[in-house]
Write an enzyme that holds these catalytic residues in place. Structure first.
Site, PDB file in Angstrom:
ATOM      1  N   ARG A   1     -18.350  27.348 -84.066  1.00  0.00           N
ATOM      2  CA  ARG A   1     -17.842  26.006 -84.330  1.00  0.00           C
ATOM      3  C   ARG A   1     -18.331  25.016 -83.271  1.00  0.00           C
ATOM      4  O   ARG A   1     -18.444  23.828 -83.552  1.00  0.00           O
ATOM      5  CB  ARG A   1     -16.315  26.053 -84.425  1.00  0.00           C
ATOM      6  CG  ARG A   1     -15.624  26.547 -83.180  1.00  0.00           C
ATOM      7  CD  ARG A   1     -14.181  26.981 -83.438  1.00  0.00           C
ATOM      8  NE  ARG A   1     -14.112  28.278 -84.110  1.00  0.00           N
ATOM      9  CZ  ARG A   1     -12.969  28.862 -84.473  1.00  0.00           C
ATOM     10  NH1 ARG A   1     -11.815  28.256 -84.263  1.00  0.00           N
ATOM     11  NH2 ARG A   1     -12.989  30.049 -85.069  1.00  0.00           N
TER      12      ARG A   1
ATOM     13  N   GLU B   1     -17.534  30.553 -80.841  1.00  0.00           N
ATOM     14  CA  GLU B   1     -18.670  29.750 -80.385  1.00  0.00           C
ATOM     15  C   GLU B   1     -19.395  29.041 -81.527  1.00  0.00           C
ATOM     16  O   GLU B   1     -20.010  28.002 -81.317  1.00  0.00           O
ATOM     17  CB  GLU B   1     -19.666  30.651 -79.626  1.00  0.00           C
ATOM     18  CG  GLU B   1     -20.689  31.413 -80.487  1.00  0.00           C
ATOM     19  CD  GLU B   1     -20.060  32.421 -81.437  1.00  0.00           C
ATOM     20  OE1 GLU B   1     -18.921  32.836 -81.185  1.00  0.00           O
ATOM     21  OE2 GLU B   1     -20.693  32.787 -82.441  1.00  0.00           O
TER      22      GLU B   1
ATOM     23  N   LYS C   1     -16.727  40.774 -77.021  1.00  0.00           N
ATOM     24  CA  LYS C   1     -16.382  41.597 -78.179  1.00  0.00           C
ATOM     25  C   LYS C   1     -16.302  43.072 -77.773  1.00  0.00           C
ATOM     26  O   LYS C   1     -16.793  43.460 -76.718  1.00  0.00           O
ATOM     27  CB  LYS C   1     -17.476  41.447 -79.253  1.00  0.00           C
ATOM     28  CG  LYS C   1     -17.476  40.124 -79.972  1.00  0.00           C
ATOM     29  CD  LYS C   1     -18.424  40.166 -81.162  1.00  0.00           C
ATOM     30  CE  LYS C   1     -18.486  38.833 -81.866  1.00  0.00           C
ATOM     31  NZ  LYS C   1     -17.217  38.418 -82.486  1.00  0.00           N
TER      32      LYS C   1
ATOM     33  N   ASP D   1     -25.488  37.063 -86.781  1.00  0.00           N
ATOM     34  CA  ASP D   1     -24.730  35.828 -86.594  1.00  0.00           C
ATOM     35  C   ASP D   1     -25.589  34.563 -86.754  1.00  0.00           C
ATOM     36  O   ASP D   1     -25.126  33.459 -86.527  1.00  0.00           O
ATOM     37  CB  ASP D   1     -24.024  35.844 -85.227  1.00  0.00           C
ATOM     38  CG  ASP D   1     -22.692  35.115 -85.251  1.00  0.00           C
ATOM     39  OD1 ASP D   1     -22.171  34.881 -86.359  1.00  0.00           O
ATOM     40  OD2 ASP D   1     -22.191  34.775 -84.168  1.00  0.00           O
TER      41      ASP D   1
HETATM   42  N1  BES Z   1     -19.607  35.668 -85.354  1.00  0.00           N
HETATM   43  C1  BES Z   1     -18.204  35.821 -85.306  1.00  0.00           C
HETATM   44  C2  BES Z   1     -17.579  36.038 -86.679  1.00  0.00           C
HETATM   45  C3  BES Z   1     -17.979  37.284 -87.408  1.00  0.00           C
HETATM   46  C4  BES Z   1     -17.171  38.391 -87.378  1.00  0.00           C
HETATM   47  C5  BES Z   1     -19.106  37.316 -88.194  1.00  0.00           C
HETATM   48  C6  BES Z   1     -17.507  39.536 -88.076  1.00  0.00           C
HETATM   49  C7  BES Z   1     -19.458  38.444 -88.907  1.00  0.00           C
HETATM   50  C8  BES Z   1     -18.648  39.559 -88.855  1.00  0.00           C
HETATM   51  C9  BES Z   1     -17.568  34.590 -84.686  1.00  0.00           C
HETATM   52  O1  BES Z   1     -18.317  33.943 -83.725  1.00  0.00           O
HETATM   53  C10 BES Z   1     -16.312  35.046 -84.014  1.00  0.00           C
HETATM   54  O2  BES Z   1     -16.413  35.795 -83.083  1.00  0.00           O
HETATM   55  N2  BES Z   1     -15.174  34.598 -84.516  1.00  0.00           N
HETATM   56  C11 BES Z   1     -13.925  34.980 -83.973  1.00  0.00           C
HETATM   57  C12 BES Z   1     -13.071  33.747 -83.873  1.00  0.00           C
HETATM   58  C13 BES Z   1     -11.814  33.930 -83.056  1.00  0.00           C
HETATM   59  C14 BES Z   1     -12.149  34.172 -81.601  1.00  0.00           C
HETATM   60  C15 BES Z   1     -10.956  32.689 -83.208  1.00  0.00           C
HETATM   61  C16 BES Z   1     -13.286  35.996 -84.899  1.00  0.00           C
HETATM   62  O3  BES Z   1     -13.467  35.905 -86.121  1.00  0.00           O
HETATM   63  O4  BES Z   1     -12.652  36.919 -84.402  1.00  0.00           O
HETATM   64 ZN    ZN Z   2     -20.343  34.123 -83.890  1.00  0.00          ZN
HETATM   65 MN    MN Z   3     -18.111  34.816 -81.808  1.00  0.00          MN
END
Ligand code: BES
Ligand code: ZN
Ligand code: MN
Length: 483
Positions: free
Chosen positions: A332, A330, A258, A269
Site C-alpha cells: 500500500r 508495504e 515474515k 509479490d
Molecule cells: N505480499 C503480502 C500479501 C500476500 C500474502 C500476498 C500471501 C500473497 C500471498 C503483503 O505485503 C503483506 O504482507 N500483507 C500483510 C498485511 C498485514 C501486515 C496488514 C498480510 O496480508 O499479512
Molecule cells: Zn507484499
Molecule cells: Mn508484505
C-alpha cells in the site's frame, strides 16, 4: 515452445490425436461415441474430464467434457481445450473438435478462449532445469471452419496467452534474479518490441519526485528501486485508462519479518506489475481505441541495517504522511505513490492490481480476486470484462465507518488498522486515500489468484498464473469512459 494454432475445415489425417467435445446431452444421444468405454472410465462429460480412446482405427480420440449444452460458454471451451492438450501428453499434433458444440454466432469468443486454454496448458517454466521435461503438444488444428472471425479470434487468444505467459515468467523468476532493475529492463524490452513509450525512474529520479512510500520500503534493500511508466497511444484516442501494478520483487516483510513459510512464494509479490507488463505487451496486437498508461513501482522489501523501522513516518507523493507500524504492509505504501502519480495525469479511470493481503485468500480462495473501488459503474465495467475474460472477481465494500481505524496519533494515516479483521478492506480504504476525488478507481487484490500451488489444472500450472492479463486486455478492448 509456443504452440502453433491453425484453422481447418476437416481433421487432417496425419494428426496424432483428435480431441472431441462431449456435452452431457451428447453423451446420452450421440450414436458415434464408444459409450461402454466411456462409462467404464467414469466419463460423465463434466468440465475438466478427459479420456483417451485408442480403440478405433486412425488417431487416438480424446473425449473432453464440456458440461450441459445449455450452459456452454467460452469458459467451458477454455477448460476443455486445456484438458484436451494435457490429456494428449506427448502427442505432437492434435486436432481440436470443440467449436462444433458451440452455436455459430458464439464461436468467435469460444475460439479465443480455446486458443488461450490450449496455449496456457503447454506453459512451463524450465529456465533453471538442466533437462527439459518431456515434450508436449506443439501443433493444434482447430476444425469446423468458421471463417475469418473465428480465425482472428484464435489469433487474438494466442496473442493474449503470450502476454499471460510473459507475466508468468516474470512471476516465476526468483526474487534474487528479478531485481527492480531487471523488472524495469523487462518492461523496456516489452516497450521496444511493442512500440510503446516507456520511462524508468532511477533512485535519484524517485527521490526527486518525492515518492516517499517507495523510498521507505526500499530503505532496507541493497537493490535500488525503479518506477516504470508505460504508455500505449492509438491514433485518435478515445479516453484514457490507467493501470497500476504492485511490483515488490520479493517481500521478506522488512523488519516486521515474515515466517520462512510465509516467504516461500514471495517472489510472487510483483504479480500485479507482471500483469500490467504482460497486458501491455499485447496491446498493439489487440488494438484498443483508448490510451493506456501504466504505473509500476518496483522494489523488494528487505531487512537491511537502515530498513524502515516500525514507527517511522513516510511522506507520500501527494503530501500525505504515513506512520509505518508494520513494515510488512508495504504494498500500500508503494501503491500510494503510484496512485498519486496516476491521479496527477487525470485519467478517465484507474484499475490497480496488487498481491496486497493474505486475507483475500482467506475470504475468496485462490480462484477469485477481491474487487473494491469508488465508482459502481466502473466496478460493473471491470466485473463484466473479468467475466468475459474468464477471470473471477468478487466485490467487497469500502465502508466509511471503517476509515477512522487508519487514523494515526502522529501522522495523517497509519499503514495498518487499529482493530483486527477486514484486512483486505482496510488495505482498500488505505489506497482510496491516494486516488483523486472524482476519478473512477478499481482495486483488484490478487494475493490469492496470482499463484497456483496445486497440481496442474485447466489452464493453470504450478507457480505464477498471470492472473489479470486477460481482464486488463479485455478492459482496454471494450473501454468506455465511466459516467
Ligand atoms: N505480499 C503480502 C500479501 C500476500 C500474502 C500476498 C500471501 C500473497 C500471498 C503483503 O505485503 C503483506 O504482507 N500483507 C500483510 C498485511 C498485514 C501486515 C496488514 C498480510 O496480508 O499479512
Ligand atoms: Zn507484499
Ligand atoms: Mn508484505
Amino acid at each position: 515452445m509456443p504452440l502453433s494454432i491453425e484453422l481447418s475445415r476437416d481433421v487432417p489425417p496425419a494428426v496424432d490425436a483428435v480431441v472431441v467435445a462431449v456435452t452431457a446431452e451428447g453423451l446420452d444421444t450421440d450414436p458415434g461415441l464408444p459409450r461402454g468405454f466411456l462409462a467404464a472410465q467414469g466419463f460423465e462429460a463434466k468440465v475438466d474430464q478427459a479420456v483417451v480412446w485408442t480403440g478405433g482405427e486412425g488417431p487416438a480420440v480424446i473425449y473432453v467434457g464440456v458440461g450441459a449444452a445449455g450452459a456452454l460458454g467460452p469458459a467451458a471451451i477454455r477448460r476443455a481445450a486445456a484438458a484436451g492438450v494435457r490429456a494428449a501428453g506427448r502427442r505432437a499434433w492434435i486436432a481440436l473438435r470443440l467449436l462444433e458444440v458451440v452455436e455459430p454466432s458464439a464461436r468467435p469468443p469460444a475460439a479465443q478462449a480455446l486458443a488461450e486454454g490450449a496455449s496456457l496448458a503447454v506453459y512451463r517454466f524450465e529456465r533453471f532445469k538442466s533437462e527439459p521435461g518431456p515434450p508436449s503438444v506443439q501443433r493444434v488444428t482447430v476444425t469446423g471452419g468458421g471463417g475469418k472471425r473465428v480465425g482472428s479470434a484464435l489469433e487474438l487468444g494466442a496473442r493474449i496467452a503470450d502476454g499471460v505467459a510473459l507475466a508468468r515468467d516474470l512471476v516465476n523468476t526468483p526474487g534474487g534474479e528479478l531485481t527492480p532493475r531487471l523488472l524495469a529492463e523487462a518492461a523496456v524490452e516489452v516497450a521496444e518490441a511493442a512500440n510503446l513509450r516507456v520511462t524508468v525512474m532511477d533512485e535519484d529520479d524517485i527521490a526527486e519526485a518525492g515518492l516517499g512510500g517507495l523510498l521507505g520500503v526500499n530503505r532496507g534493500s541493497a537493490q535500488p528501486p525503479r518506477f516504470i511508466e508505460l504508455c500505449y497511444e492509438p491514433a485518435r484516442p478515445r479516453g484514457v485508462l490507467a493501470w497500476v501494478g504492485k511490483g515488490i520483487t520479493f517481500d521478506a516483510g522488512g523488519l516486521s519479518l515474515k515466517t520462512s513459510e510465509g516467504m516461500m512464494t514471495m517472489k510472487n509479490d510483483m504479480a500485479g506489475a507482471a500483469a500490467v507488463i504482460g497486458a501491455f505487451s499485447v496491446l498493439p496486437a489487440v488494438g484498443p481505441r483508448c490510451r493506456v498508461v501504466g504505473y509500476v513501482p518496483a522494489t523488494d522489501n528487505m531487512t537491511g541495517g537502515d530498513a524502515t523501522r516500525p514507527g517511522d513516518v513516510l511522506k507520500i507523493r501527494n503530501g500525505t504522511t504515513v506512520e509505518v507500524l508494520n513494515t510488512d504492509a508495504e504494498g500500500r505504501l508503494i501503491l500510494a505513490d503510484a496512485l498519486s502519480l496516476a491521479t496527477e495525469a487525470a485519467p478517465d479511470a484507474i484499475v490497480d492490481l496488487a498481491t496486497l493481503t493474505g486475507a483475500v485468500e482467506v475470504a475468496l480462495g485462490s480462484r477469485i480476486a477481491g474487487l473494491m473501488g469508488n465508482h459502481p459503474g466502473w466496478l460493473d465495467q471491470v466485473t463484466a470484462a473479468a467475466e468475459r475474460a474468464g477471470e473471477r472477481v468478487w466485490r467487497l465494500p469500502l465502508p466509511d465507518d471503517y476509515r477512522p481505524w487508519l487514523d494515526s496519533d502522529v501522522a495523517d494515516l497509519r499503514n495498518i488498522a487499529k482493530v483486527k479483521g477486514a484486512g483486505t478492506i482496510i488495505a482498500g480504504l488505505f489506497l482510496q486515500r491516494f486516488v483523486g476525488e472524482g476519478i473512477p478507481w478499481a482495486h483488484l487484490d490478487i494475493a490469492g489468484t496470482a499463484w497456483w500451488g496445486e497440481a496442474p489444472e485447466g489452464e493453470f500450472s504450478r507457480g505464477g498464473t498471470g492472473w489479470g492479463v486477460r481482464t486488463l486486455v479485455e478492459l482496454a478492448r471494450t473501454f468506455r469512459r465511466p459516467s
